[in-house]
Design a protein around this motif. Structure first.
Motif, PDB file in Angstrom:
ATOM      1  N   TYR A   9       0.814  -1.207   0.000  1.00  8.83           N
ATOM      2  CA  TYR A   9       0.000   0.000   0.000  1.00  8.83           C
ATOM      3  C   TYR A   9       0.851   1.261   0.000  1.00  8.83           C
ATOM      4  CZ  TYR A   9      -4.493  -2.358   0.445  1.00  8.83           C
ATOM      5  OH  TYR A   9      -5.618  -3.105   0.196  1.00  8.83           O
ATOM      6  N   SER A  10       2.024   1.202   0.634  1.00  8.99           N
ATOM      7  CA  SER A  10       2.906   2.370   0.657  1.00  8.99           C
ATOM      8  C   SER A  10       3.509   2.652  -0.714  1.00  8.99           C
ATOM      9  CB  SER A  10       4.024   2.162   1.680  1.00  8.99           C
ATOM     10  OG  SER A  10       3.503   2.073   2.991  1.00  8.99           O
ATOM     11  N   ALA A  11       3.583   1.628  -1.536  1.00  9.63           N
ATOM     12  CA  ALA A  11       4.116   1.811  -2.889  1.00  9.63           C
ATOM     13  C   ALA A  11       3.045   2.258  -3.874  1.00  9.63           C
ATOM     14  CB  ALA A  11       4.757   0.510  -3.385  1.00  9.63           C
ATOM     15  N   ILE A  12       1.774   2.245  -3.443  1.00 13.74           N
ATOM     16  CA  ILE A  12       0.675   2.597  -4.344  1.00 13.74           C
ATOM     17  C   ILE A  12      -0.038   3.868  -3.925  1.00 13.74           C
ATOM     18  CG2 ILE A  12      -1.525   1.872  -5.311  1.00 13.74           C
ATOM     19  CD1 ILE A  12       0.632   0.243  -6.454  1.00 13.74           C
ATOM     20  N   PHE A  13      -0.627   3.887  -2.727  1.00 12.66           N
ATOM     21  CA  PHE A  13      -1.454   5.023  -2.329  1.00 12.66           C
ATOM     22  C   PHE A  13      -0.686   6.350  -2.300  1.00 12.66           C
ATOM     23  CE2 PHE A  13      -4.648   2.002  -0.317  1.00 12.66           C
ATOM     24  CZ  PHE A  13      -5.595   2.246  -1.291  1.00 12.66           C
ATOM     25  N   PRO A  14       0.498   6.412  -1.692  1.00  7.98           N
ATOM     26  CA  PRO A  14       1.249   7.680  -1.758  1.00  7.98           C
ATOM     27  C   PRO A  14       1.599   8.070  -3.194  1.00  7.98           C
ATOM     28  CG  PRO A  14       2.088   6.305   0.012  1.00  7.98           C
ATOM     29  CD  PRO A  14       1.143   5.453  -0.783  1.00  7.98           C
ATOM     30  N   PHE A  15       1.892   7.067  -4.027  1.00  9.80           N
ATOM     31  CA  PHE A  15       2.200   7.351  -5.426  1.00  9.80           C
ATOM     32  C   PHE A  15       1.007   7.979  -6.144  1.00  9.80           C
ATOM     33  CE2 PHE A  15       1.931   5.753  -9.852  1.00  9.80           C
ATOM     34  CZ  PHE A  15       2.978   6.482 -10.390  1.00  9.80           C
ATOM     35  N   GLN A  16      -0.207   7.486  -5.830  1.00  9.79           N
ATOM     36  CA  GLN A  16      -1.404   8.039  -6.458  1.00  9.79           C
ATOM     37  C   GLN A  16      -1.510   9.548  -6.232  1.00  9.79           C
ATOM     38  OE1 GLN A  16      -4.353   4.140  -5.916  1.00  9.79           O
ATOM     39  NE2 GLN A  16      -4.940   6.116  -5.087  1.00  9.79           N
ATOM     40  N   LYS A  17      -1.077  10.009  -5.075  1.00  5.32           N
ATOM     41  CA  LYS A  17      -1.206  11.419  -4.733  1.00  5.32           C
ATOM     42  C   LYS A  17      -0.265  12.297  -5.561  1.00  5.32           C
ATOM     43  CE  LYS A  17      -2.680  10.238  -0.056  1.00  5.32           C
ATOM     44  NZ  LYS A  17      -4.100  10.519  -0.303  1.00  5.32           N
ATOM     45  N   TYR A  18       0.777  11.697  -6.121  1.00  4.55           N
ATOM     46  CA  TYR A  18       1.747  12.451  -6.921  1.00  4.55           C
ATOM     47  C   TYR A  18       1.759  12.031  -8.388  1.00  4.55           C
ATOM     48  CZ  TYR A  18       3.848  14.053  -2.526  1.00  4.55           C
ATOM     49  OH  TYR A  18       4.067  14.624  -1.297  1.00  4.55           O
ATOM     50  N   ALA A  19       0.987  10.999  -8.743  1.00  7.26           N
ATOM     51  CA  ALA A  19       1.104  10.405 -10.075  1.00  7.26           C
ATOM     52  C   ALA A  19       0.818  11.392 -11.195  1.00  7.26           C
ATOM     53  CB  ALA A  19       0.161   9.201 -10.180  1.00  7.26           C
ATOM     54  N   VAL A  20      -0.233  12.198 -11.050  1.00  7.09           N
ATOM     55  CA  VAL A  20      -0.575  13.159 -12.108  1.00  7.09           C
ATOM     56  C   VAL A  20       0.538  14.181 -12.280  1.00  7.09           C
ATOM     57  CG1 VAL A  20      -2.193  14.973 -12.789  1.00  7.09           C
ATOM     58  CG2 VAL A  20      -3.056  12.838 -11.829  1.00  7.09           C
ATOM     59  N   ASN A  21       1.057  14.668 -11.161  1.00  6.14           N
ATOM     60  CA  ASN A  21       2.159  15.629 -11.254  1.00  6.14           C
ATOM     61  C   ASN A  21       3.407  14.978 -11.839  1.00  6.14           C
ATOM     62  OD1 ASN A  21       4.486  17.339  -9.269  1.00  6.14           O
ATOM     63  ND2 ASN A  21       3.172  18.371 -10.736  1.00  6.14           N
ATOM     64  N   MET A  22       3.639  13.700 -11.522  1.00  8.69           N
ATOM     65  CA  MET A  22       4.767  12.974 -12.104  1.00  8.69           C
ATOM     66  C   MET A  22       4.633  12.907 -13.625  1.00  8.69           C
ATOM     67  SD  MET A  22       5.685   9.824 -13.531  1.00  8.69           S
ATOM     68  CE  MET A  22       4.410   8.678 -13.002  1.00  8.69           C
ATOM     69  N   LEU A  23       3.419  12.653 -14.098  1.00 12.40           N
ATOM     70  CA  LEU A  23       3.197  12.621 -15.545  1.00 12.40           C
ATOM     71  C   LEU A  23       3.394  14.000 -16.159  1.00 12.40           C
ATOM     72  CD1 LEU A  23       0.016  10.338 -15.702  1.00 12.40           C
ATOM     73  CD2 LEU A  23       2.359   9.709 -16.324  1.00 12.40           C
ATOM     74  N   GLN A  24       2.954  15.045 -15.462  1.00 12.18           N
ATOM     75  CA  GLN A  24       3.157  16.411 -15.962  1.00 12.18           C
ATOM     76  C   GLN A  24       4.636  16.727 -16.116  1.00 12.18           C
ATOM     77  OE1 GLN A  24       0.993  18.412 -12.816  1.00 12.18           O
ATOM     78  NE2 GLN A  24      -0.725  18.891 -14.180  1.00 12.18           N
ATOM     79  N   CYS A  25       5.449  16.168 -15.225  1.00 14.30           N
ATOM     80  CA  CYS A  25       6.887  16.456 -15.247  1.00 14.30           C
ATOM     81  C   CYS A  25       7.663  15.559 -16.209  1.00 14.30           C
ATOM     82  CB  CYS A  25       7.470  16.295 -13.838  1.00 14.30           C
ATOM     83  SG  CYS A  25       6.826  17.470 -12.624  1.00 14.30           S
ATOM     84  N   ASN A  26       7.138  14.352 -16.503  1.00 15.71           N
ATOM     85  CA  ASN A  26       7.887  13.388 -17.313  1.00 15.71           C
ATOM     86  C   ASN A  26       7.378  13.230 -18.735  1.00 15.71           C
ATOM     87  OD1 ASN A  26       9.790  12.710 -15.399  1.00 15.71           O
ATOM     88  ND2 ASN A  26       8.629  10.980 -14.586  1.00 15.71           N
ATOM     89  N   LEU A  27       6.186  13.768 -19.022  1.00 13.83           N
ATOM     90  CA  LEU A  27       5.637  13.671 -20.373  1.00 13.83           C
ATOM     91  C   LEU A  27       5.526  15.055 -21.009  1.00 13.83           C
ATOM     92  CD1 LEU A  27       2.709  11.070 -20.081  1.00 13.83           C
ATOM     93  CD2 LEU A  27       4.952  10.722 -21.113  1.00 13.83           C
ATOM     94  N   SER A  28       5.471  15.057 -22.315  1.00 15.90           N
ATOM     95  CA  SER A  28       5.241  16.309 -23.045  1.00 15.90           C
ATOM     96  C   SER A  28       3.758  16.384 -23.417  1.00 15.90           C
ATOM     97  CB  SER A  28       6.091  16.356 -24.316  1.00 15.90           C
ATOM     98  OG  SER A  28       7.462  16.345 -24.001  1.00 15.90           O
ATOM     99  N   PHE A  29       3.130  17.492 -23.075  1.00 17.39           N
ATOM    100  CA  PHE A  29       1.715  17.695 -23.393  1.00 17.39           C
ATOM    101  C   PHE A  29       1.580  18.900 -24.315  1.00 17.39           C
ATOM    102  CE2 PHE A  29       1.703  15.390 -19.404  1.00 17.39           C
ATOM    103  CZ  PHE A  29       0.690  14.457 -19.588  1.00 17.39           C
TER     104      PHE A  29
END
Length: 551
Positions: free
Chosen positions: A279-299
């Motif tokens: 759960y520590s590898a998933i739930f905390p990640f969910q809270k940052y996942a969208v921002n991680m995509l904003q930083c690692n992908l080109s939109f």
């Protein structure tokens, strides 16, 4: 009623109706749990929440559960007062905390005497600061402090609801399709993650004016509906007890030796530690996942006058997502192979349509919203497999391997596609779907194993202890991710401080490599524990690899 349906519990339709009530209540709570996750960038630009403030506030959800031992008390309340009372209590507590959380991010809070009070106070908590576990810190925005208090209260309710729902499913499904029921409940509930990812940014940006409180208000309304679901469940459960002639499930007076019995089980500890790592590898990640995509992908920018930039496309895409979920979920229950394959094919087609729409919208939130969709499709299958074939511990090992591979892909492969919009989207979609699938192994295999480890009369306390241990990770890792982001991106922090970089720019420039590596190491630890659990099960014959339903 005939002999086959002498009670509500004996009726398959009634059992699954109860499951739907509990699942929908948890669906609503999952939405609120991550309601701010897809708008982390807006929280930084409109409320001044940097990564540390955001992580501290998000980690506060489990603070009272961990450090005031509320989850332990919740388990005792559940064992002593029964499922019905605890379900209603959890619904009320969630709603109170969510309302405070909502007020904290409204414009009405800004500039008030209460905001000044929070700016001047709670900057030092004796004892907690020395231990490094304070939910507040000097310089933390007042809105984040009050929001954290509301989130703490909500966290007490949602975790109480979690153990209550687990106990309720055990009560209604024991000796029947318990793993399938638990897997199905979690699969349906996790659609809440996709729902908040899709709609939270829409509500925040509605009407061309950014207002993050609208997103939180959406979550509050859904928690009101969740409370109604628990009320309906209350009356159904009471009728069941009236039919069976049993009193509400209250056990003998709680004694410390009950906890000793649980804690002395090596199998219990392995399952609990696996749970916290997963759960520590998933739930905390969910809270940052969208921002991680904003930083690692080109939109690419979308024409504001096009269909893809409007609010209508959000509703259409959400309907398509529901079709994917419904057809894939239905394929699990069809006994006709033609119908099963037709549902599966339809799910695949609509999933491709959904992903295409996310690409056209150039929306990182819509990309991550696919997270639970593969889980919805396979969790019931996995639960059914565990019910009839077993192999729960083996599934946890497979899930750990997938967990590691996904976080390493996010850390090293996804950034390689920066500038390649199509390739980046494809890698992101596939990895997120697989991550959701790996997570589906937990409810399908781990939770149904708990009744095999402890006596039935203290199962509520056992679930509470596991949730308490899990909550330590859910408190710690959102905080750690936020701190690591600021520490490993010192140039961004410095430029924000001297004003050469705006919060809007900074929020999409973070390097997420080190936080993702930390999460991959959690998966590695879970993998090792999974092998140990298999060995312990083989030696002590706990029965984790055995089916729940035996001929």
């Amino acid at each position: 009623m005939n002999n086959q349906t002498s009670t509500l519990r004996d009726s398959a339709a009634m059992r699954w109706l109860v499951l739907l009530l509990l699942a929908f209540a948890m669906f609503c709570s999952y939405i609120f749990m991550d309601i701010l996750s897809p708008i982390k960038d807006l929280m930084q630009s409109t409320r001044g929440w940097d990564s540390t403030a955001f992580g501290t506030m998000q980690g506060s959800e489990t603070f009272l559960n961990v450090f005031v031992f509320f989850l332990i008390f919740a388990g005792i309340i559940l064992d002593k007062m029964g499922v019905r009372f605890t379900a209603l209590l959890s619904g009320v507590v969630m709603l109170i905390g969510a309302t405070i959380n909502w007020y904290a991010v409204t414009d009405a809070f800004m500039g008030t005497g209460l905001e000044r009070w929070f700016n001047e106070h709670l900057n030092y908590i004796p004892g907690f600061d020395e231990l490094g576990i304070s939910p507040f810190y000097l310089g933390m925005p007042a809105s984040a402090k009050l929001s954290a208090i509301g989130f703490m209260i909500f966290g007490c309710g949602v975790e109480m609801a979690g153990i209550t729902v687990s106990r309720g499913i055990v009560k209604w499904f024991k000796g029947r399709e318990m793993a399938l029921a638990m897997g199905s409940e979690m699969a349906l509930a996790r659609l809440g993650v996709a729902t908040c990812m899709i709609f939270s940014p829409v509500f925040a940006n509605m009407g061309g004016k950014v207002d993050v409180s609208r997103s939180v208000a959406f979550g509050v309304v859904l928690l009101m509906i969740a409370l109604i679901m628990f009320i309906v469940y209350f009356f159904m459960d009471r009728k069941l007890d009236a039919q069976t002639g049993e009193a509400e499930e209250k056990d003998d007076p709680f004694q410390l030796k009950d906890l000793g019995q649980i804690l002395s089980s090596s199998g219990f500890w392995l399952v609990a530690l696996l749970c916290v790592l997963y759960y520590s590898a998933i739930f905390p990640f969910q809270k940052y996942a969208v921002n991680m995509l904003q930083c690692n992908l080109s939109f690419n920018a979308v024409d504001p006058n096009s269909f893809w930039a409007g609010d209508a496309v959000t509703v259409v895409q959400y309907v398509i997502m529901l079709i994917v979920a419904a057809t894939s979920f239905a394929s699990n229950f069809s006994k006709n192979k033609v119908v099963e394959y037709t549902c599966t094919a339809a799910a695949v087609v609509f999933l491709v349509i959904y992903c295409y729409m996310g690409y056209m919208r150039q929306s990182p939130a819509a990309v991550f919203a696919v997270f639970p969709l593969l889980a919805v499709a396979i969790t019931p299958k996995l639960g059914k497999f565990v019910d009839y074939k077993g192999k729960a511990a083996s599934m946890l090992v497979i899930g750990s391997v997938l967990l590691i591979l996904c976080h390493l892909t996010f850390a090293f492969v996804l950034p390689m596609f920066k500038g390649n919009v199509v390739g980046g989207f494809i890698v992101a979609y596939i990895t997120i779907l697989v991550l959701g699938a790996s997570f589906s192994l937990v409810p399908a295999s781990l939770w149904p194993s708990v009744p095999k480890l402890v006596d039935a009369k203290i199962i509520g306390s056992a679930y509470a202890l596991i949730f308490w241990i899990q909550n330590i990770g859910l408190w710690l890792f959102p905080l750690l991710i936020g701190k690591i982001l600021d520490k490993t991106n010192p140039d961004i922090v410095e430029k924000l401080a001297n004003g050469t970089l705006t919060p809007e720019q900074a929020s999409q420039m973070y390097d997420y490599t080190y936080p993702l590596l930390m999460l991959a190491f959690l998966g590695l630890a879970a993998l090792l524990l999974g092998f140990v659990l298999k060995l312990v099960d083989a030696r002590k014959h706990i029965g984790l690899e055995e089916p729940n339903i035996k001929p």
